[in-house]
Write an enzyme that holds these catalytic residues in place. Structure first.
Site, PDB file in Angstrom:
ATOM      1  N   ARG A 196       0.893  -1.300  -0.142  1.00  0.00           N
ATOM      2  CA  ARG A 196      -0.112   0.138   0.102  1.00  0.00           C
ATOM      3  C   ARG A 196       0.840   1.413   0.053  1.00  0.00           C
ATOM      4  NH1 ARG A 196      -2.032  -3.436  -1.628  1.00  0.00           N
ATOM      5  NH2 ARG A 196      -3.862  -4.271  -0.869  1.00  0.00           N
TER       6      ARG A 196
ATOM      7  N   SER B 204     -10.620   0.289   3.134  1.00  0.00           N
ATOM      8  CA  SER B 204      -9.654  -0.144   4.205  1.00  0.00           C
ATOM      9  C   SER B 204      -9.169   1.092   4.810  1.00  0.00           C
ATOM     10  CB  SER B 204      -8.521  -1.157   4.040  1.00  0.00           C
ATOM     11  OG  SER B 204      -9.198  -2.538   3.538  1.00  0.00           O
TER      12      SER B 204
ATOM     13  N   GLU C 117      -4.455   3.523   6.445  1.00  0.00           N
ATOM     14  CA  GLU C 117      -4.191   3.752   5.009  1.00  0.00           C
ATOM     15  C   GLU C 117      -4.697   4.705   4.125  1.00  0.00           C
ATOM     16  OE1 GLU C 117      -5.038  -0.418   3.390  1.00  0.00           O
ATOM     17  OE2 GLU C 117      -5.551   0.686   1.509  1.00  0.00           O
TER      18      GLU C 117
END
Ligand SMILES: Cc1cc2nc3c(=O)[nH]c(=O)nc-3n(C[C@H](O)[C@H](O)[C@H](O)COP(=O)(O)OP(=O)(O)OC[C@H]3O[C@@H](n4cnc5c(N)ncnc54)[C@H](O)[C@@H]3O)c2cc1C
Length: 293
Positions: A167, A216, A286
């Site tokens: 990520r 997320s 995130e």
């Protein structure tokens, strides 16, 4: 704000950024700039002085704070929405939607792009985030990334010079991704369609859809799942104002309709504290949070 260069694209003053994010929250951009094309963006960068500049993509991984963003927010438009099939690579503009790229690749019998059918957002944002799911990541499709630096210089970053991680691409925050060269791997159209269907079904089963969310919220810590830590810490029913945790996936925050960005960020931070207290595990965001509180 210093004077703005005369560009061919569009400036929008005091533009409400809630219109451009999946959470549908957040304040205004002092100036939203939609460049006409690459040359226009280059001209702008070469001529703008001492102003803070942010770039956003599809707004699917963004929490823009309620105080908005000072300076310029760049949003790439149709001038960056192209997919050109070359002999050895695919040249893809940064504002191309993931799903559109995946559909185009399916029609051309090019495999590997199936997972992008299920991730919202644009190719620029997805490269910056190294988006991925079902064991696949965009880094595996990239040959190189074409960026402009803050002075408007065009730079091609070879894949091997990019520090892709889970990520994160590690791409310099002062670079604006304008395009990418992607790999071509021939496949079978029926198989490609089967994989897309499987991924879409998996997503429907496990994740909320048709809700205002940013996907997320926290990165999975090594060998752990953020959703499980949140569940084990007993956070599932937490809410702040109009912000709550999704009933279907507890690593997703949801704007029930009346949340502002402060509600969502406060809820996220409360979850982090509780998870840390109960499990000793530190969750990292995130979702990118930008702007003034
Ligand atoms: C329902 C839902 C499901 C999701 N599922 C997944 C998933 O399975 N896997 C996954 O990885 N993500 C997932 N996400 C998160 C998100 O879709 C991805 O991170 C996506 O790649 C972000 O792309 P974007 O264009 O929306 O970027 P944005 O959210 O607009 O921006 C994200 C970051 O990228 C930067 N950025 C955007 N464009 C550029 C550019 N041209 N140049 C430089 N920097 C840029 C922004 O400054 C920001 O820091 C999900 C989100 C939602 C809402």
């Amino acid at each position: 704000m210093t004077s703005l260069p005369k560009i061919k694209g569009i400036y929008k003053r005091n533009f409400s950024l809630s219109k451009l994010t999946w959470f549908q929250t957040g304040g205004k951009a002092e100036i939203l700039f939609i460049p006409k094309d690459l040359l226009d963006l280059q001209f702008f960068l070469k001529n703008i002085k001492n102003t803070s500049i942010n770039i956003i993509g599809g707004g699917s991984n963004l929490l823009i704070r309620d105080g908005g963003i000072k300076g310029i927010v760049i949003k790439l438009g149709s001038g960056f929405d192209f997919v050109n099939l070359k002999k050895k690579y695919i040249l893809c503009g940064a504002s191309v939607k993931n799903i559109n790229l995946s559909n185009k690749m399916t029609k051309r019998k090019i495999k590997g792009y199936e997972f992008l059918s299920t991730i919202p957002g644009t190719i620029g944002g997805s490269i910056f985030m190294n988006a991925g799911c079902f064991g696949r990541e965009i880094k595996n499709l990239v040959k190189s990334v074409i960026v402009l630096d803050k002075k408007g210089n065009l730079i091609e970053l070879d894949k091997n010079s990019i520090n892709f991680k889970y990520r994160s691409s590690g791409i310099n925050k002062n670079y604006f991704i304008v395009a990418t060269k992607l790999k071509i791997s021939k496949g079978n159209e029926t198989n490609i369609r089967k994989i897309i269907k499987k991924f879409l079904n998996l997503r429907k089963k496990t994740q909320p859809n048709k809700v205002l969310t940013g996907g997320s919220t926290f990165i999975n810590p090594k060998r752990k799942k953020a959703w499980k830590l949140i569940k084990d810490a007993g956070c599932e029913n937490m809410f702040v104002g109009g912000a709550k945790i999704s009933d279907k996936h507890c690593n997703f925050l949801v704007n029930t309709g009346s949340a502002n960005s402060k509600d969502l960020e406060t809820l996220g931070n409360k979850i982090r504290s509780k998870v840390f207290k109960k499990t000793g595990e530190k969750l990292d965001w995130e979702i990118k949070r930008i702007g003034v509180r």
